[in-house]
Scaffold this active site. Structure first.
Site, PDB file in Angstrom:
ATOM      1  NE  ARG A 179      -3.220   0.304   2.976  1.00 31.93           N
ATOM      2  CZ  ARG A 179      -4.241   0.616   3.539  1.00 31.93           C
ATOM      3  NH1 ARG A 179      -4.819  -0.138   4.902  1.00 31.93           N
ATOM      4  NH2 ARG A 179      -5.023   1.661   3.685  1.00 31.93           N
ATOM      5  CG  HIS A 180      -1.184   4.642   0.210  1.00 33.88           C
ATOM      6  ND1 HIS A 180      -1.349   5.284   0.963  1.00 33.88           N
ATOM      7  CD2 HIS A 180      -2.096   4.226  -0.899  1.00 33.88           C
ATOM      8  CE1 HIS A 180      -2.474   5.108   1.592  1.00 33.88           C
ATOM      9  NE2 HIS A 180      -3.277   4.494   0.324  1.00 33.88           N
ATOM     10  CG  ASN A 186      -4.761   6.061   5.057  1.00 30.17           C
ATOM     11  OD1 ASN A 186      -3.321   6.672   4.591  1.00 30.17           O
ATOM     12  ND2 ASN A 186      -5.831   5.763   4.378  1.00 30.17           N
ATOM     13  NE  ARG A 230      -4.808   7.425  -1.076  1.00 28.67           N
ATOM     14  CZ  ARG A 230      -5.697   8.084  -1.898  1.00 28.67           C
ATOM     15  NH1 ARG A 230      -5.129   8.879  -2.365  1.00 28.67           N
ATOM     16  NH2 ARG A 230      -6.770   7.237  -1.886  1.00 28.67           N
ATOM     17  CD  GLU A 250      -8.877   2.058  -2.078  1.00 28.88           C
ATOM     18  OE1 GLU A 250      -9.166   0.900  -3.908  1.00 28.88           O
ATOM     19  OE2 GLU A 250      -8.858   1.836  -1.188  1.00 28.88           O
ATOM     20  CG  HIS A 315      -4.547   2.931  -3.953  1.00 32.58           C
ATOM     21  ND1 HIS A 315      -4.862   4.272  -3.324  1.00 32.58           N
ATOM     22  CD2 HIS A 315      -4.669   3.234  -4.971  1.00 32.58           C
ATOM     23  CE1 HIS A 315      -4.254   5.073  -4.431  1.00 32.58           C
ATOM     24  NE2 HIS A 315      -4.071   4.476  -5.290  1.00 32.58           N
TER      25      HIS A 315
END
Length: 401
Positions: A179-180, A186, A230, A250, A315
């Site tokens: 994931r980023h 977040n 991201r 995403e 994502h």
């Protein structure tokens, strides 16, 4: 709002018969095709002419089992894994299954060491067979996909299967998934959006080159990201060729983009419940479902099978779909897997299965996991409703297909 998938293939009945010189090749291809079909929501089952104890199953019983399978709702593909099967046996199987309106497709997979003339042999033997009133559908291909012979491949499903087999590359490759880094959204418990990395996310991006270098050494690597900020920022310091895929963006949350789960539960309570009831098929208003994501990343999966070493930075929802493909996680369960931030996942496909290595960094990050029936973010997901939720915590050295 839920999405009802209407697939033009659901009324097709295809019996796929594998012909290989090497039993390991047959086992590998059968596993790969079964997993690929399931990932695409195409119901598929393997039939063998030997039971678990190795006792031979009578031919008539085998045919009966296959025909009974196709009487079930939405069944599409049966794969016959037979001992000592040859392409020249095709007319017998073709004529038997055709009586029940079941198409047959032979896939002959030839080892690299085979004689160059091997490819021309099936065409001569099959077309001269007097039992055939209609040409047999088959494909003969060499392991490295340099030589291909295709005969009477007419429908989309057959073409799709052949194209998939042609793109498989098993030569010393590994796939890294991440994931980023932790993002600003977040931290705010918001979904979607196009926010930048948090300070801790930036640290993960700076650490990532060292992690990959330790894993790959001097071997070549290509980095795939989404088009969102991201993932681009997470890949910033990696000294490799980078390719941004729109297909890796995403899951589109539609009108809920940029909202927290608590806000969604308050503003769209019916949608919140509907998504929990069927998270794979539920489509956000003006957005996407997990089923939509699977459809749009299929070209990515196909290209991934062709490539050598690849690092994918994307994502949570997209990684769930990719990981489910490689590890044969049921579709209904895949949206409930935990894919933590600041964790590198290494997948090494082999003829026996997929070797999984999980590399967790010491850079803290928030949890983004929401349990079914709740709008709260679960910071310590240890006792979750899905048995696949903590699959990354439970992987063995070799995770079988």
């Amino acid at each position: 709002m839920t999405l009802k998938i209407v697939d033009g293939m659901e009324n097709k009945k295809l019996c796929l018969i594998m012909v290989t010189e090497d039993e390991r090749d047959k086992c590998f291809l059968t596993q790969k095709l079964t997993r690929y079909m399931g990932w695409l929501a195409i119901r598929c089952k393997v039939f063998k002419d030997r039971d678990i104890q190795g006792i031979e199953i009578k031919f008539d019983d085998l045919v009966t089992n296959v025909c009974e399978w196709f009487k079930e709702e939405h069944t599409t593909v049966a794969i016959l894994d037979l001992e000592n099967i040859k392409l020249s046996d095709g007319p017998k199987y073709d004529s038997i299954f055709r009586r029940d309106h079941i198409d047959t497709l032979f896939v002959e997979y030839i080892g690299d060491e085979a004689n160059q003339d091997t490819l021309s042999t099936p065409l001569e033997s099959i077309t001269s067979n007097k039992e055939l009133t209609d040409p047999l559908s088959y494909v003969v291909l060499r392991k490295e996909s340099k030589d291909i012979l295709v005969n009477k491949v007419e429908n989309y499903l057959q073409t799709r299967i052949i194209f998939y087999v042609l793109n498989i590359n098993m030569e010393n490759k590994s796939i890294w998934l991440s994931r980023h880094g932790e993002s600003v959204f977040n931290l705010e418990e918001k979904i979607g959006g196009d926010s930048s990395l948090s300070p801790r996310g930036q640290k993960y991006a700076q650490l990532l080159p060292d992690l990959i270098t330790k894993e790959i050494g001097e071997s070549p690597l290509i980095v795939w990201t989404s088009t969102l900020r991201r993932t681009q920022e997470t890949a910033k310091y990696l000294p490799y060729k980078k390719l941004a895929w729109k297909a890796l963006d995403e899951l589109d949350a539609g009108v809920c983009d940029g909202m927290t789960y608590k806000e969604i539960e308050e503003e769209y309570p019916e949608d919140f419940k509907a998504r929990d009831d069927d998270k794979y098929q539920y489509r956000y208003r003006g957005g996407e479902s997990y089923a939509d994501v699977v459809n749009r990343i299929e070209p990515v999966i196909m290209e991934l099978e062709r490539q050598e070493n690849v690092l994918i930075i994307t994502h949570q929802a997209v990684l769930r779909c990719i990981y489910a493909y490689f590890m044969n996680v049921p579709q209904g369960e895949s949206p409930w897997m935990t894919i933590p931030l600041h964790t590198l996942i290494k997948l090494t496909p082999t003829t026996d299965g997929v070797k999984v290595t999980r590399i967790k960094t010491d850079i803290p990050a928030v949890s983004t996991y929401k349990e079914k029936g709740s709008s709260d973010i679960t910071s310590n997901p240890s006792n979750l409703s899905s048995k696949y939720a903590n699959i990354l915590e439970e992987v063995s050295t070799i995770q079988k297909i």
